[in-house]
Design a protein around this motif. Structure first.
Motif, mmCIF file in Angstrom:
data_model
loop_
_atom_site.group_PDB
_atom_site.id
_atom_site.type_symbol
_atom_site.label_atom_id
_atom_site.label_comp_id
_atom_site.label_asym_id
_atom_site.label_seq_id
_atom_site.Cartn_x
_atom_site.Cartn_y
_atom_site.Cartn_z
ATOM 1 N N GLY B 143 0.820 -1.214 0.000
ATOM 2 C CA GLY B 143 0.000 0.000 0.000
ATOM 3 C C GLY B 143 0.850 1.260 0.000
ATOM 4 O O GLY B 143 0.524 2.250 -0.664
ATOM 5 N N LEU B 144 1.967 1.191 0.737
ATOM 6 C CA LEU B 144 2.891 2.339 0.770
ATOM 7 C C LEU B 144 3.509 2.553 -0.617
ATOM 8 O O LEU B 144 3.601 3.689 -1.102
ATOM 9 N N ALA B 145 3.916 1.442 -1.246
ATOM 10 C CA ALA B 145 4.478 1.537 -2.604
ATOM 11 C C ALA B 145 3.459 2.136 -3.562
ATOM 12 O O ALA B 145 3.798 2.983 -4.400
ATOM 13 N N ASP B 146 2.211 1.721 -3.416
ATOM 14 C CA ASP B 146 1.134 2.252 -4.260
ATOM 15 C C ASP B 146 0.972 3.764 -4.035
ATOM 16 O O ASP B 146 0.826 4.533 -4.982
ATOM 17 N N ALA B 147 1.043 4.171 -2.772
ATOM 18 C CA ALA B 147 0.823 5.589 -2.442
ATOM 19 C C ALA B 147 1.912 6.495 -3.006
ATOM 20 O O ALA B 147 1.646 7.635 -3.366
ATOM 21 N N ILE B 148 3.152 5.990 -3.086
ATOM 22 C CA ILE B 148 4.252 6.872 -3.535
ATOM 23 C C ILE B 148 4.597 6.668 -5.011
ATOM 24 O O ILE B 148 5.447 7.370 -5.545
ATOM 25 N N LEU B 149 3.898 5.724 -5.666
ATOM 26 C CA LEU B 149 4.226 5.342 -7.055
ATOM 27 C C LEU B 149 4.235 6.530 -8.016
ATOM 28 O O LEU B 149 5.110 6.633 -8.869
ATOM 29 N N HIS B 150 3.291 7.441 -7.873
ATOM 30 C CA HIS B 150 3.157 8.536 -8.835
ATOM 31 C C HIS B 150 3.824 9.819 -8.355
ATOM 32 O O HIS B 150 3.519 10.903 -8.861
ATOM 33 N N GLU B 151 4.736 9.677 -7.376
ATOM 34 C CA GLU B 151 5.497 10.820 -6.842
ATOM 35 C C GLU B 151 4.571 11.975 -6.444
ATOM 36 O O GLU B 151 4.664 13.091 -6.986
ATOM 37 N N PRO B 152 3.672 11.706 -5.484
ATOM 38 C CA PRO B 152 2.676 12.730 -5.111
ATOM 39 C C PRO B 152 3.288 13.851 -4.279
ATOM 40 O O PRO B 152 4.352 13.675 -3.669
ATOM 41 N N ASP B 153 2.600 14.982 -4.224
ATOM 42 C CA ASP B 153 3.038 16.114 -3.401
ATOM 43 C C ASP B 153 2.651 15.919 -1.934
ATOM 44 O O ASP B 153 3.264 16.490 -1.045
ATOM 45 N N SER B 182 9.810 12.249 2.587
ATOM 46 C CA SER B 182 9.184 13.558 2.812
ATOM 47 C C SER B 182 9.907 14.678 2.065
ATOM 48 O O SER B 182 9.544 15.839 2.214
ATOM 49 N N ASP B 183 10.889 14.305 1.266
ATOM 50 C CA ASP B 183 11.655 15.322 0.541
ATOM 51 C C ASP B 183 10.758 16.049 -0.466
ATOM 52 O O ASP B 183 10.307 15.468 -1.448
ATOM 53 N N GLY B 184 10.479 17.314 -0.200
ATOM 54 C CA GLY B 184 9.673 18.116 -1.115
ATOM 55 C C GLY B 184 8.188 17.831 -1.063
ATOM 56 O O GLY B 184 7.432 18.290 -1.923
ATOM 57 N N ARG B 185 7.761 17.061 -0.098
ATOM 58 C CA ARG B 185 6.318 16.779 0.005
ATOM 59 C C ARG B 185 5.864 16.842 1.456
ATOM 60 O O ARG B 185 6.679 16.902 2.377
#
Lengths: 244, 237
Positions: B143-153, B182-185
């Motif tokens: 689920g974590l991989a899914d959440a960060i897959l699209h490089e969200p803000d 958390s870099d930039g987001r």
């Protein structure tokens, strides 16, 4: 078809086609069509002229089976597993979700209907002497079954959104679908041509009567069911958190 | 500000789950949302993820209005719901590919992102596993991989350690606390784990009956969440 719709369509189809239950439904549909067809052949007279209608009638009669199976889990299973939340927080509109799932379920129902073509081919090979008929009329019968399937699939999808358990959604589609399919298919040739039921007849297509009223009715009701489904999906967001 | 919400209210029948929540968050902030069960943590995250529309209030996420631009917000938010609900009929690799395509990733970009998130979340041994066979901690990692897959803000995690065993929970906590995440987001997560808050958060929002009753960067170096609640509020624990 927009991209998220296509992605959902492909995912739903690939998941369904890898399960044994899907192939069992294809087999059950073919068996049901075959059974109805044999039954109608036995009571038919003047076979060559009636053959397309005799075959189209079982096609339409059996369409609620794949439609119920392929739609019953579309939303109720997602709600039960909680995956509706991940789906609805992806950049996809409610209409795209409904359309993608509907397209997949209808496509799978059409695959089931296509299996019946093998049965008809087998009948032609085995019949002696081979019956004379117009292949275009048989094709029109398949088109009628596809149209009926469109209607049951839209209805099944809506039920899958409205009820919590997928078995209830499937049963509901069958309960509503079979009587309506019986009306649509007409008990050829038991129902007289002047019957009021003929207004709903899809089998007219197989007789070469291109009456646009049943086509318009089917497409309109299916579109209405899909419209309501989109609205229901939207309204779920406003419901209590436990019922989303 | 990446997140800027004012007086958000969300009711379920007679229950007010979110009662005038107001806060702002900027890039690089890692915010822990804490509170008792039923305090409104999940509702707050669901509203920010646009799964639930608020009844009233105003707000923007990544510059998009919460009421009128929900689909634009979904494109720039990564959200991991409570208990990490994943499609049980798919294998891990199929699921991540499906989610990436759903977010508009394709071709080389999708392959590169899949490679990156699989490496970050340690999913390489699980790629061909059916999701139905995964443990709770493994599901959270997917689920974590899914959440960060699209490089969200913006990243939103609803109780990401829930139901995981201590070893798996530590792994997830380490991933969420990683500076590159958390870099930039902006990262918001709810939890009941004080050690996780100390490790991963730079700021804490404490919710009580739908209200944010404490908003602080003063995170105690020891003690349990119950002790912190007593310190921040006069409510009995």
């Amino acid at each position: 078809m927009s991209s998220p719709t296509l992605v959902l369509f492909r995912k739903e189809c690939s998941v369904a086609l890898r399960t044994r239950a899907t192939w069992c439904v294809f087999a059950a549909y073919a068996a049901l069509v075959g059974l109805f067809f044999v039954f109608r052949l036995r009571s038919a007279t003047g076979l060559p002229g009636l053959l397309p209608a005799l075959f189209a009638s079982p096609l339409v009669l059996a369409t609620p089976v794949p439609a119920a199976f392929f739609t019953m889990g579309l939303f109720s299973r997602e709600r039960a597993s909680g995956t509706l939340e991940t789906l609805l927080t992806a950049p996809v509109t409610d209409a795209e979700v409904v359309l993608g799932k509907f397209a997949a379920a209808w496509f799978l129902s059409l695959l089931a209907i296509a299996t019946a073509a093998l049965e008809f081919r087998a009948y032609l090979l085995l019949a002696s002497p081979p019956p004379a008929f117009d292949p275009l009329l048989v094709g029109a019968g398949f088109a009628g079954a596809a149209l009926a399937s469109l209607l049951w699939t839209a209805l099944g999808l809506l039920l899958s959104l409205l009820v919590r358990h997928e078995s209830a959604a499937g049963a509901g589609t069958l309960v509503l679908g079979f009587p309506l399919a019986t009306v649509a298919a007409e008990a050829v040739p038991a129902v007289p041509y002047d019957s009021a039921l003929r207004l709903c007849s899809l089998v007219d297509l197989a007789r070469g009567v291109a009456d646009t009223r049943p086509i318009f009715a089917c497409v309109s009701v299916a579109a209405f069911c899909l419209f309501v489904a989109v609205r229901v999906l939207e309204s779920r967001r406003w419901a209590s958190s436990s019922s989303v | 500000m990446t997140i800027d919400v004012r007086n958000l209210v969300r009711r379920f029948g007679r229950t007010t789950a979110l009662d005038g929540a107001t806060f702002s968050a900027g890039e690089g902030e890692r915010i822990a949302v804490v509170g008792r069960n039923g305090a409104g943590k999940t509702t707050l995250l669901r509203v920010l993820a646009t799964f639930l529309p608020p009844d009233s209030g105003s707000g923007t996420v990544a510059g998009f209005d919460l009421f009128s631009r929900s689909n634009a917000i979904r494109a720039v938010v990564g959200y991991l719901p409570e208990n990490a609900p994943l499609d049980p009929d798919l294998r891990v690799a199929e699921y991540l590919r499906f989610r990436g395509r759903l977010r508009g990733l394709s071709g080389r970009h999708l392959r590169r992102r899949l490679h990156d998130v699989v490496a970050f979340c340690g999913l390489a041994p699980l790629l061909s596993e059916p999701i139905a066979a995964l443990s709770c901690g493994q599901r959270h990692a997917v689920g974590l991989a899914d959440a960060i897959l699209h490089e969200p803000d913006v990243l939103l995690f609803d109780d990401p350690l829930a139901a995981s065993d201590p070893v798996q929970a530590r792994r997830i906590a380490t991933m969420i606390a990683a500076p590159e995440l958390s870099d930039g987001r902006t990262v918001l997560f709810s939890t009941h784990d004080a050690a996780f808050v100390r490790e991963a958060a730079t700021r804490v929002l404490f919710l009580d009956r739908g209200r944010i009753v404490a908003d602080t960067t003063d995170i105690p170096p020891d003690g349990s969440l119950a002790d912190w609640f007593s310190r921040w509020t006069s409510a009995p624990t």
